[in-house]
Write a protein that holds these residues in place. Structure first.
Motif, PDB file in Angstrom:
ATOM      1  N   PHE A   1      29.122  11.270  61.542  1.00 50.34           N
ATOM      2  CA  PHE A   1      30.145  10.507  62.265  1.00 50.34           C
ATOM      3  C   PHE A   1      30.471  11.227  63.574  1.00 50.34           C
ATOM      4  N   VAL A   2      31.073  10.482  64.505  1.00 51.42           N
ATOM      5  CA  VAL A   2      31.490  11.069  65.774  1.00 51.42           C
ATOM      6  C   VAL A   2      32.785  10.428  66.234  1.00 51.42           C
ATOM      7  N   LYS A   3      33.627  11.239  66.864  1.00 53.66           N
ATOM      8  CA  LYS A   3      34.825  10.776  67.555  1.00 53.66           C
ATOM      9  C   LYS A   3      34.767  11.312  68.981  1.00 53.66           C
ATOM     10  N   TYR A   4      35.508  10.644  69.894  1.00 53.04           N
ATOM     11  CA  TYR A   4      35.508  11.072  71.290  1.00 53.04           C
ATOM     12  C   TYR A   4      36.942  11.269  71.781  1.00 53.04           C
TER      13      TYR A   4
ATOM     14  N   GLN B   1      30.290  18.906  74.536  1.00 54.20           N
ATOM     15  CA  GLN B   1      30.599  18.176  75.764  1.00 54.20           C
ATOM     16  C   GLN B   1      29.392  18.182  76.682  1.00 54.20           C
ATOM     17  N   TYR B   2      28.941  16.995  77.074  1.00 52.48           N
ATOM     18  CA  TYR B   2      27.840  16.886  78.010  1.00 52.48           C
ATOM     19  C   TYR B   2      28.291  17.473  79.351  1.00 52.48           C
ATOM     20  N   PRO B   3      27.458  18.293  80.000  1.00 54.10           N
ATOM     21  CA  PRO B   3      27.905  19.065  81.170  1.00 54.10           C
ATOM     22  C   PRO B   3      28.570  18.263  82.284  1.00 54.10           C
ATOM     23  N   THR B   4      28.102  17.052  82.550  1.00 55.95           N
ATOM     24  CA  THR B   4      28.675  16.288  83.674  1.00 55.95           C
ATOM     25  C   THR B   4      29.664  15.227  83.214  1.00 55.95           C
ATOM     26  N   SER B   5      30.123  15.323  81.963  1.00 54.17           N
ATOM     27  CA  SER B   5      31.018  14.307  81.415  1.00 54.17           C
ATOM     28  C   SER B   5      32.396  14.890  81.118  1.00 54.17           C
ATOM     29  N   ASP B   6      33.422  14.055  81.228  1.00 56.91           N
ATOM     30  CA  ASP B   6      34.780  14.457  80.839  1.00 56.91           C
ATOM     31  C   ASP B   6      35.056  14.146  79.369  1.00 56.91           C
ATOM     32  N   THR B   7      34.093  13.517  78.702  1.00 54.01           N
ATOM     33  CA  THR B   7      34.282  13.112  77.307  1.00 54.01           C
ATOM     34  C   THR B   7      33.884  14.234  76.363  1.00 54.01           C
ATOM     35  N   LEU B   8      34.779  14.593  75.487  1.00 47.46           N
ATOM     36  CA  LEU B   8      34.523  15.606  74.463  1.00 47.46           C
ATOM     37  C   LEU B   8      34.165  14.898  73.163  1.00 47.46           C
ATOM     38  N   ALA B   9      33.081  15.335  72.517  1.00 44.32           N
ATOM     39  CA  ALA B   9      32.638  14.727  71.260  1.00 44.32           C
ATOM     40  C   ALA B   9      32.943  15.647  70.090  1.00 44.32           C
TER      41      ALA B   9
END
Length: 346
Positions: free
Chosen positions: A132-135, A109-117
């Motif tokens: 591959f990636v999912k969010y 998770q990017y520190p300032t983002s609410d999106t989990l990868a």
């Protein structure tokens, strides 16, 4: 600099050294993530763990009949209110109408983002897999459709990316060729993972390494620590945020051709989880013991905990390690391919 400031900085530095020297980690919790009979798969491996909010954790791993079987998919479990929830499937290896095995999930998770990868691999084997990636926008409850990463980008191969203070993402990765040649590289993003570039880590040498973990020193240097074919955990350093790299250096840690993971703790020490053995005739040998070690310089390490002290045919492997916002250290690892074990250290 004024004499008073020099005295102040010297006092702070001495205090930090004293704190590091007196730090003795203790296991305060040890448990398996799921119960026997609670899951439909026979084997599981390669876990990852991520803090979710203030008091929750999310773990993921791959599971199926056995590693490399097409029925292997990605599973996850949420830790909330002091309890691991029943595992659920969150990704598979279906591409068009063909099913391949899934491999090595990594939560980030990017520190300032609410999106989990969720980064993971799909393919018949590590020499031919694709990234591959999912969010997830709701802390891992649901996930987007899988997206293949750009050609040549595999994503973090086993261990988490490191986000620098300037927002740069360093994603530690590696390749295994059909000729069984191992090489490590760094995938670098300046735009929160939208685009990537590659920095190869000393491809000009015969040293064979994969599955880096990446840490940053207080002076800004970037270090990778790698699984290797050299019977040692191998390290390399970068002075320019991962763009170029110095020579490979052997640490004092043994490595039996098995995965490790390392982080820098809030107290300034580095901590690694590893199998203290050399390679045997078969790839799985050397994974019966699992230790935790700490270091001040990333090269000379001292064992501080024994997590597992098994016997022949036991396997305790593929550890991952994080430190949560409260300062607690969480380690998960493969427990005899039958479960994922969760350890909490303070």
């Amino acid at each position: 600099m004024s004499p008073n400031k020099i005295i102040l900085f010297s006092s702070i530095f001495a205090l930090l050294l004293s704190s590091c020297a007196s730090y003795k980690p203790q296991v305060i919790q040890s448990e398996q993530i799921f119960k026997e009979g609670q899951v439909p798969f026979q084997q599981c491996h390669a876990s990852t763990i991520q803090p979710i909010g203030k008091d929750s954790l999310l773990a993921a791993w791959f599971g199926g009949t056995h590693e490399s079987n097409p029925d292997v998919v990605i599973w996850s479990s949420l830790y909330t209110k002091g309890k691991w929830q029943p595992p659920v499937q969150i990704a598979d290896g279906i591409i068009v109408d063909t099913r391949y095995p899934s491999w090595n999930p990594v939560l980030y998770q990017y520190p300032t983002s609410d999106t989990l990868a969720l980064y993971y691999k799909i393919g018949p084997n590590p020499r031919e897999w694709k990234g591959f990636v999912k969010y997830s926008q709701n802390k891992g409850q649901t996930w987007s459709v899988a997206q293949q990463l750009p050609e040549g980008i595999l994503g973090p191969i086993k261990n988490k990316p490191l986000t620098l203070a300037n927002g740069l993402i360093l994603s530690p990765s590696s390749t295994e060729s059909k000729e069984e040649i191992w090489k490590a590289h760094m995938e670098i993003s300046l735009d929160q993972g939208k685009t990537w570039s590659i920095s190869n880590i000393r491809p000009d040498t015969s040293i064979q390494v994969i599955q880096p973990s990446v840490v940053q020193h207080s002076d800004g240097r970037i270090q990778v620590l790698c699984r290797s074919k050299e019977n040692k955990v191998m390290a390399a350093f970068s002075m320019d945020q991962g763009l170029t790299w110095g020579p490979w250096q052997a640490t004092n840690l043994l490595n039996p051709n098995s995965a490790t993971d390392a982080i820098r703790l809030k107290n300034g020490l580095f901590m690694i989880v590893y199998n203290p053995a050399v390679a045997g005739k078969d790839w799985w040998e050397g994974r019966t013991k699992l230790h935790v070690a700490t270091s001040k310089d990333g090269l000379q390490w001292k064992d501080v905990l024994i997590l597992e002290d098994g016997v022949k045919n036991d396997e305790y492997s593929y550890p991952t390690i994080i430190q949560d916002p409260k300062g607690l250290i969480h380690i998960t690892y493969t427990w005899n391919r039958k479960n994922i074990k969760h350890i909490v250290i303070k």
